[in-house]
Design a protein around this motif. Structure first.
Motif, PDB file in Angstrom:
ATOM      1  N   ARG A  83      -5.988   8.633   0.634  1.00 17.40           N
ATOM      2  CA  ARG A  83      -4.802   9.230   0.374  1.00 17.40           C
ATOM      3  C   ARG A  83      -3.577   8.782   1.398  1.00 17.40           C
ATOM      4  NH1 ARG A  83      -5.919  15.498   0.940  1.00 17.40           N
ATOM      5  NH2 ARG A  83      -7.198  15.041  -0.805  1.00 17.40           N
ATOM      6  N   ASN A  84      -2.571   8.644   0.957  1.00 20.80           N
ATOM      7  CA  ASN A  84      -1.421   8.236   1.850  1.00 20.80           C
ATOM      8  C   ASN A  84      -0.773   9.396   2.450  1.00 20.80           C
ATOM      9  OD1 ASN A  84      -1.247   5.479   1.160  1.00 20.80           O
ATOM     10  ND2 ASN A  84       0.028   5.782  -0.718  1.00 20.80           N
ATOM     11  N   VAL A  85      -0.716   9.237   3.524  1.00 21.75           N
ATOM     12  CA  VAL A  85      -0.323  10.521   4.538  1.00 21.75           C
ATOM     13  C   VAL A  85       1.100   9.887   5.468  1.00 21.75           C
ATOM     14  CG1 VAL A  85      -1.052  12.000   6.591  1.00 21.75           C
ATOM     15  CG2 VAL A  85      -2.515  11.514   4.726  1.00 21.75           C
ATOM     16  N   THR A  86       1.901  10.752   5.531  1.00 22.34           N
ATOM     17  CA  THR A  86       3.003  10.604   6.496  1.00 22.34           C
ATOM     18  C   THR A  86       2.735  11.277   7.519  1.00 22.34           C
ATOM     19  OG1 THR A  86       4.444  10.130   4.406  1.00 22.34           O
ATOM     20  CG2 THR A  86       5.648  10.541   6.633  1.00 22.34           C
ATOM     21  N   ASN A  87       2.839  10.496   8.811  1.00 23.26           N
ATOM     22  CA  ASN A  87       2.552  11.404  10.017  1.00 23.26           C
ATOM     23  C   ASN A  87       4.047  11.996  10.685  1.00 23.26           C
ATOM     24  OD1 ASN A  87       3.975   9.269  11.618  1.00 23.26           O
ATOM     25  ND2 ASN A  87       2.204   8.136  11.981  1.00 23.26           N
ATOM     26  N   SER A  88       3.852  12.554  11.683  1.00 18.65           N
ATOM     27  CA  SER A  88       5.104  13.057  12.163  1.00 18.65           C
ATOM     28  C   SER A  88       6.144  12.142  12.544  1.00 18.65           C
ATOM     29  CB  SER A  88       4.796  14.256  13.625  1.00 18.65           C
ATOM     30  OG  SER A  88       4.039  13.357  14.477  1.00 18.65           O
ATOM     31  N   GLY A  89       5.803  10.881  12.736  1.00 20.70           N
ATOM     32  CA  GLY A  89       6.767   9.822  13.207  1.00 20.70           C
ATOM     33  C   GLY A  89       7.472   9.484  11.907  1.00 20.70           C
TER      34      GLY A  89
END
Length: 156
Positions: A83-89
């Protein structure tokens, strides 16, 4: 502070708690609740994919105690998906997703976890909202509402 055991039929937890993952041989890991994250995330290093019984599995290491890279636990689990996950940055990363049983206080259920290296992060795990929504409610002022596990479980 005294907490009710339940609010609207859900167990009250604090912004940080201890959990266990018996299927992964993790007797205790401190996590931070993250209602902004959809999926939970578990620290991992040295990820190796392999086939077992016709399914893709992952073998990975974990440092379950913050600031202690000398303590290592190695785990294996089937890969549910990537899964593509966008982190807090704001950076997007493709991560393997596994499913495992979590024990939190008296509760026990299955959750999905993405795997990524969190060595530079304060918490080795984030508990996301999809794992919480049916069972838990978060008191942002609470800390270790369900009790303190012992990181000492890893020391001999």
């Amino acid at each position: 502070m005294n907490y009710p055991d339940e609010v609207h039929g859900k167990t009250v937890i604090g912004w940080r708690e201890w959990a266990a993952f018996p299927q992964l041989n993790i007797p205790a890991i401190k996590f931070k609740t993250d209602t902004g994250a959809k999926t939970s995330c578990l620290h991992s290093f040295r990820q190796d994919l392999f086939m077992k019984g016709g399914k893709q599995w992952i073998r990975f290491g974990i440092h379950p105690i913050q600031k202690r890279t000398d303590i290592e636990v190695f785990c294996e689990a089937p890969v549910v998906e990537f899964r593509n996950v966008t982190n807090s940055g704001g950076d997007t990363e493709e991560r393997p997703v596994i499913s495992s049983r979590i024990i939190l206080g008296e509760l026990e259920w299955d959750i999905e976890l993405t795997l990524t290296n969190r060595d530079s992060m304060r918490f080795r795990m984030l508990l996301g909202r999809s794992a919480m929504e049916e069972l838990l409610v978060v008191d942002p002022a609470g800390s270790y509402v369900l009790g303190r596990k012992k990181g000492s479980l890893y020391y001999k």
